[in-house]
Motif scaffolding. Structure first.
Motif, short mmCIF file in Angstrom:
data_model
loop_
_atom_site.label_atom_id
_atom_site.label_comp_id
_atom_site.label_asym_id
_atom_site.label_seq_id
_atom_site.Cartn_x
_atom_site.Cartn_y
_atom_site.Cartn_z
N VAL A 1 0.84 -1.21 0.00
CA VAL A 1 0.00 0.00 0.00
C VAL A 1 0.88 1.26 0.00
N GLY A 2 1.93 1.25 0.82
CA GLY A 2 2.84 2.40 0.87
C GLY A 2 3.50 2.65 -0.48
N GLY A 3 3.95 1.57 -1.13
CA GLY A 3 4.54 1.70 -2.46
C GLY A 3 3.53 2.18 -3.48
N HIS A 4 2.30 1.71 -3.34
CA HIS A 4 1.21 2.14 -4.24
C HIS A 4 0.99 3.64 -4.13
N TRP A 5 0.93 4.16 -2.91
CA TRP A 5 0.70 5.60 -2.73
C TRP A 5 1.85 6.43 -3.30
N ILE A 6 3.08 5.98 -3.08
CA ILE A 6 4.24 6.71 -3.61
C ILE A 6 4.17 6.76 -5.14
N ALA A 7 3.86 5.62 -5.76
CA ALA A 7 3.77 5.57 -7.22
C ALA A 7 2.63 6.44 -7.74
#
Length: 298
Positions: free
Chosen positions: A74-80
């Motif tokens: 989820v954290g990587g998704h938000w950054i992307a």
């Protein structure tokens, strides 16, 4: 079995997620620092909600590890997702994100060990065709669109995992630990980000007053409320249907972005042709599903 009220809830949270792209552009600090604060505030908000509703924080060690791992995604998704908007614009990031239906069509059968449905593959191919139209012309935001596509992939991935977790863990509990996981992932990513992509290799960790207001809205409404409802809906709605409905997020977001940001969001004809093809998958899905059901009954 999903009810009409469930589908209304689904489209409302899709609208909220479309609005989150607008909020992400209004916040002045960079995307990575922004989602770091968002995840922390979302975890705090979920803790308050669980306590207020007399929910449970109890979870097995195995499930805790799994939820923290999903939170990393989820954290990587938000950054992307928000990074895509910052280096391009809202429209580009949302259209890239709309590829989540394609990824869901491929990932769900793999993890659930079921046959890939021809209808879902067909709709996924429509998404690819839409992307091809966008890329086939002179398109200046290729990196932004690629980050948006990565956001779509990660969205489908954590949705597949959550559809399994929600069978035995309450939705609020899932969201709480995943927000902690997202915060941990971003905290670990910050040093790498500082050394590589951060402006002047410095972190901007002091939001303005308006930034705090927008981040609080992102955390409270677009994360705590919308994310929890989405996880709960996974008990009744398939991952693919959820991801396909999320394809309406570009439609809602692009319309709002054109109203708010005006000329900055205006794109070429090819972009809108490709975007229309991608979003059309949403409209075709219930038609094809109904036709297939009628054929099976016959």
């Amino acid at each position: 079995m999903a009810s009409t009220n469930d589908y209304i809830k689904l489209h409302f949270i899709v609208f909220l997620w479309g609005f989150s792209a607008i909020l992400g552009m209004l916040i002045t600090i960079p995307a990575v620092e922004m989602v770091f604060y968002r995840s922390i505030l979302a975890a705090i908000g979920m803790a308050i909600l669980i306590a207020a509703t007399k929910g449970s924080f109890q979870i097995t060690t195995t499930d805790l590890i799994k939820l923290l791992f999903i939170g990393f995604i989820v954290g990587g998704h938000w950054i992307a997702f928000f990074g895509s908007g910052r280096i391009s614009n809202v429209s580009v990031s949302l259209v890239g994100f709309a590829t989540n239906s394609l990824w869901a069509a491929l990932l769900e059968p793999v993890f659930n060990k079921v046959r890939i449905k021809k209808t879902e593959v067909f709709l996924g191919l429509l998404v690819i065709a839409g992307l091809y139209i966008i890329f086939s012309f002179k398109f200046q935001y290729k990196l932004g669109l690629l980050l948006g596509i990565l956001a779509g992939f990660s969205s489908a991935l954590f949705s597949v995992f959550n559809s399994k977790m929600v069978r035995r863990v309450p939705a609020y509990t899932i969201t709480f630990y995943e927000m902690i996981g997202a915060a941990l992932f971003i905290a670990l990513f910050l040093p790498i980000y500082k050394m590589t992509w951060a402006s002047n290799h410095e972190l901007q960790l002091i939001p303005t007053t308006m930034d705090w207001i927008y981040i609080a809205l992102l955390a409270g409404v677009c994360s705590v409320y919308a994310y929890s409802v989405a996880v709960e809906l996974m008990k009744k709605i398939s991952v693919f249907m959820l991801q396909l409905a999320l394809n309406l997020e570009p439609l809602y977001g692009i319309i709002m972005a054109l109203i708010i940001f005006k000329d900055k969001e205006k794109m070429g004809v090819n972009f809108y042709l490709g975007a229309a093809l991608i979003v059309s998958a949403v409209l075709l899905y219930p038609v094809l599903k109904k036709a297939k059901s009628g054929k099976q009954k016959s």
